[in-house]
Design a protein around this motif. Structure first.
Motif, PDB file in Angstrom:
ATOM      1  N   ASN A 195       0.827  -1.213   0.000  1.00 15.50           N
ATOM      2  CA  ASN A 195       0.000   0.000   0.000  1.00 15.50           C
ATOM      3  C   ASN A 195       0.855   1.254   0.000  1.00 15.50           C
ATOM      4  N   LEU A 196       1.929   1.179   0.773  1.00 14.90           N
ATOM      5  CA  LEU A 196       2.810   2.334   0.874  1.00 14.90           C
ATOM      6  C   LEU A 196       3.355   2.717  -0.507  1.00 14.90           C
ATOM      7  N   ARG A 198       1.937   2.476  -3.246  1.00 17.47           N
ATOM      8  CA  ARG A 198       0.930   3.126  -4.095  1.00 17.47           C
ATOM      9  C   ARG A 198       0.266   4.288  -3.353  1.00 17.47           C
ATOM     10  N   SER A 199       1.091   4.969  -2.556  1.00  9.49           N
ATOM     11  CA  SER A 199       0.579   6.175  -1.902  1.00  9.49           C
ATOM     12  C   SER A 199       1.601   7.296  -2.052  1.00  9.49           C
ATOM     13  N   ARG A 200       1.170   8.508  -1.784  1.00  4.32           N
ATOM     14  CA  ARG A 200       2.055   9.661  -1.959  1.00  4.32           C
ATOM     15  C   ARG A 200       3.304   9.549  -1.085  1.00  4.32           C
ATOM     16  N   LEU A 201       3.135   8.975   0.109  1.00  3.19           N
ATOM     17  CA  LEU A 201       4.269   8.894   1.027  1.00  3.19           C
ATOM     18  C   LEU A 201       5.329   7.926   0.495  1.00  3.19           C
ATOM     19  N   ARG A 203       5.976   7.204  -2.564  1.00  2.00           N
ATOM     20  CA  ARG A 203       6.695   7.836  -3.670  1.00  2.00           C
ATOM     21  C   ARG A 203       7.611   8.941  -3.170  1.00  2.00           C
ATOM     22  N   ALA A 204       7.188   9.596  -2.094  1.00  4.90           N
ATOM     23  CA  ALA A 204       8.075  10.600  -1.499  1.00  4.90           C
ATOM     24  C   ALA A 204       9.349   9.909  -1.004  1.00  4.90           C
ATOM     25  N   LEU A 206      10.743   7.153  -2.223  1.00 11.92           N
ATOM     26  CA  LEU A 206      11.579   6.836  -3.391  1.00 11.92           C
ATOM     27  C   LEU A 206      12.291   8.083  -3.887  1.00 11.92           C
ATOM     28  N   ALA A 207      11.560   9.193  -3.881  1.00 19.00           N
ATOM     29  CA  ALA A 207      12.149  10.437  -4.398  1.00 19.00           C
ATOM     30  C   ALA A 207      13.315  10.887  -3.529  1.00 19.00           C
ATOM     31  N   ILE A 220       8.138  18.051  -1.215  1.00 19.86           N
ATOM     32  CA  ILE A 220       8.286  17.092  -0.125  1.00 19.86           C
ATOM     33  C   ILE A 220       9.199  17.683   0.940  1.00 19.86           C
ATOM     34  N   ARG A 228       9.446   9.906   9.046  1.00 20.04           N
ATOM     35  CA  ARG A 228       8.354   8.961   8.835  1.00 20.04           C
ATOM     36  C   ARG A 228       8.881   7.608   8.385  1.00 20.04           C
TER      37      ARG A 228
END
Lengths: 350, 264
Positions: A195-196, A198-201, A203-204, A206-207, A220, A228
């Protein structure tokens, strides 16, 4: 030739973890096999493998956490075992010393471990890469030192008599019942981890792993995202530790060593850092090989002392990790994906 | 200070120094809403430094940068991004291991609100936001013609695809001001045309653009005004045609050759 997966525009299906009927079938099949496994082991008088399975499930939960902190968010942690330790000891203290029920102590122990992770993340705000690793390493020894020297944790003797949980009136006492309980927790953790991604967090994470500076320009807050990542990673570690403590009914310092931290990292790297499936694969691969090597060592098939075979296992894993980092940095999962892609394209290109 | 209401970005007397070196020396610039302003100048003229100042990576020594009337000097890069200022990087290998789709979805970060717990459990806003982001991202994917690289990590993309993804990412952010750092460099004529279209699309959406570019044809075609930097100083400003005829610019930048002669 139609290339599969190239121009799929059905976002809803793309968003689903299990995207097709065939995929559902595979998952249902895998889960039923996992459910049948302990009965097969009992029937074939191989119950010692059940203990192995239970520890493997616990390890999967712990390493999934490390994969979030290190694999996804890129914060190299050498102290992940400290979170497992914290979760285990917290559960021990709450149940044995304070007399809390298991199901009350478990979430609090998990959360406490998460908070420990949050605190470890604070120095990482100003540090990068290797220096973060050194901080987490130091944290491991600090927490070990504290646990050894305060009274409530039982010092060097640890805590014994940690209660087992009840589920619907059923005492989770035997290996086989633990297996099912741990399997449920493990599946839930895998789901949360996916789930993580496929959520904004996610991807943050990974970025910031790929490029902290550029991530900031996506809006971000890099520092908060790092905290987090440590928090969530430690939550998973703490949960694994708490379940582990109850499973073996004791907590002692030698259960959670710095070697475990290293093992966790090795499992994650060999499986495929950043990938949930890869992490699970890595844990299974490493634990299975180690178990097989130990079995061979203790069976007397090779004329070496069992101590020597243990050291040889370490040496083999050391070499394996070095080889993976050098030649297959994305681990087993990437090898599998490449194989799959080649199979789909066959006989065109490689 | 008196300013027309549609001024989005106003930079005044901006100076930036690294030890003895003056990277920017009293640079001023202003952009109205929807305008495209090109910043040109030889290598080392301070163009990228200017972008880094606006996006909060460098802290200028003097001067002020007003975005919608608000001084943004001293703000952190992510706070500036939150105001709606997006940028691309000169080296398009920004997120080497991320896949095309993930990068664009990450671009929607500021348009989503899913909390940590909702994300882990995939409930609440999580699903709806994912689908809404994906909808917008897919429009951009189609427009930027990057369908091929949805599931391809940046390191496996061609250089041109990386450049496309980099611009698509900034489009996904839905910014009010975009700073493009040499979007055409290293591209062939066909890819330049693709990038050109992307920039034109942003213009049509009334996004203010600061474009750093060496490709003079693109500068001529895309910009409303051109600012020329040399050794950290603004040496000229005007319409593209005016700049092309400017003797001082030709001296500093085009090495004495006028644009027309070079093209012929």
């Amino acid at each position: 030739m139609r290339r599969r997966g190239k121009s799929r525009t059905d976002f809803v299906r793309d968003l689903a973890i299990i995207g097709s009927g065939r995929h559902w079938l595979a998952v249902a099949l895998a889960l039923s096999l996992l459910a049948l496994l302990p009965f097969v082991l009992r029937w074939t008088h191989n119950l010692n493998w059940l203990t192995f399975l239970n520890f493997t499930l616990l390890t999967v939960i712990a390493v999934l956490g490390l994969n979030i902190t290190t694999g996804m968010a890129g914060q190299l942690s050498l102290g992940h075992a400290a979170f497992v330790l914290a979760g285990g000891y917290a559960l021990g203290v709450f149940t044995v010393k304070l007399g809390w029920p298991f199901w009350g102590a478990l979430p609090v122990a998990t959360l406490l471990s998460g908070i420990a992770g949050f605190l470890v993340g604070i120095p990482a705000l100003r540090l990068r890469g290797f220096y973060v690793a050194v901080t987490t390493l130091a944290f491991f020894y600090i927490i070990q030192f504290v646990v050894r020297n305060i009274e409530i944790t039982g010092g060097i003797h640890g805590l014994i008599g940690i209660p087992y949980p009840y589920v619907g009136g059923l005492a989770i006492k035997s290996d086989i019942r633990w297996y099912f309980l741990l399997l449920v927790f493990c599946v839930l953790c895998i789901l949360a981890s996916v789930n993580l991604t496929r959520s904004r967090l996610g991807r943050a994470f990974l970025a910031i792993r790929d490029n902290e500076d550029a991530a900031a320009n996506l809006g971000i807050s890099v520092g908060l995202a790092k905290l987090r990542a440590f928090f969530i990673g430690a939550l998973f570690g703490g949960l694994a530790g708490a379940l582990w403590a109850s499973y073996v009914s004791v907590v002692k310092l030698d259960q959670f060593t710095i070697w475990d931290s290293i093992w966790y990292l090795g499992m994650m790297v060999i499986g495929g850092a950043g990938s949930t499936a890869g992490t699970v694969l890595g844990v299974i691969a490493l634990r299975l090989t180690s178990q097989v090597l130990h079995s061979i060592g203790s069976s007397g098939l090779i004329p070496l002392s069992s101590n020597l075979t243990i050291y040889m296992t370490y040496a083999i894993f050391g070499i394996a990790i070095i080889l993976f980092i050098s030649f297959r940095p994305f681990g087993l999962i990437a090898m599998w994906q490449k194989l799959k892609a080649n199979y789909k394209r066959w006989p065109f290109g490689t | 200070m008196d300013q027309p209401a549609d001024i989005i970005l106003a930079i005044e007397n901006l100076s930036l120094g690294f030890r003895g070196l003056k990277a920017l020396d009293g640079v001023g610039l202003s952009a109205r809403k929807g305008e495209t302003i090109s910043v040109i100048g030889p290598n080392g003229a301070g163009k990228t430094c200017l972008i880094n100042c606006i996006t909060g990576y460098y802290r200028p020594r003097e001067g002020c940068i007003l975005y919608r009337g608000r001084n943004i000097i001293g703000m952190k890069p992510h706070q500036i991004a939150r105001l709606g200022i997006g940028r691309t990087f000169q080296d398009p290998t920004t997120f080497p291991h991320m896949k095309g789709l993930d990068i664009l979805m990450a671009g929607r970060y500021l348009h989503t609100r899913t909390s940590l717990l909702e994300g882990l459990l995939f409930f609440g806003r999580s699903r709806a936001e994912e689908l809404a982001s994906r909808q917008r991202v897919e429009e951009i994917v189609a427009f930027a013609r990057i369908e091929e690289v949805r599931k391809v990590p940046v390191l496996a993309m061609t250089y041109g695809q990386r450049k496309q993804v980099e611009i698509a990412r900034v489009m996904a952010m839905g910014p009010g001001l975009v700073l493009l750092d040499e979007p055409m460099s290293g591209l062939d004529e066909f890819m330049k045309e693709v990038v050109n279209e992307l920039i034109l699309d942003m213009r049509q959406r009334n996004i203010t653009i600061i474009l750093i570019e060496h490709d003079m044809r693109a500068v001529m075609e895309l910009s409303d005004r051109v600012v020329v930097l040399d050794h950290g100083k603004k040496i000229a400003e005007g319409t593209p045609t005016e700049i092309m005829r400017d003797e001082q610019v030709a001296e500093a930048y085009l090495g004495g050759l006028s644009y027309e002669r070079e093209a012929a």
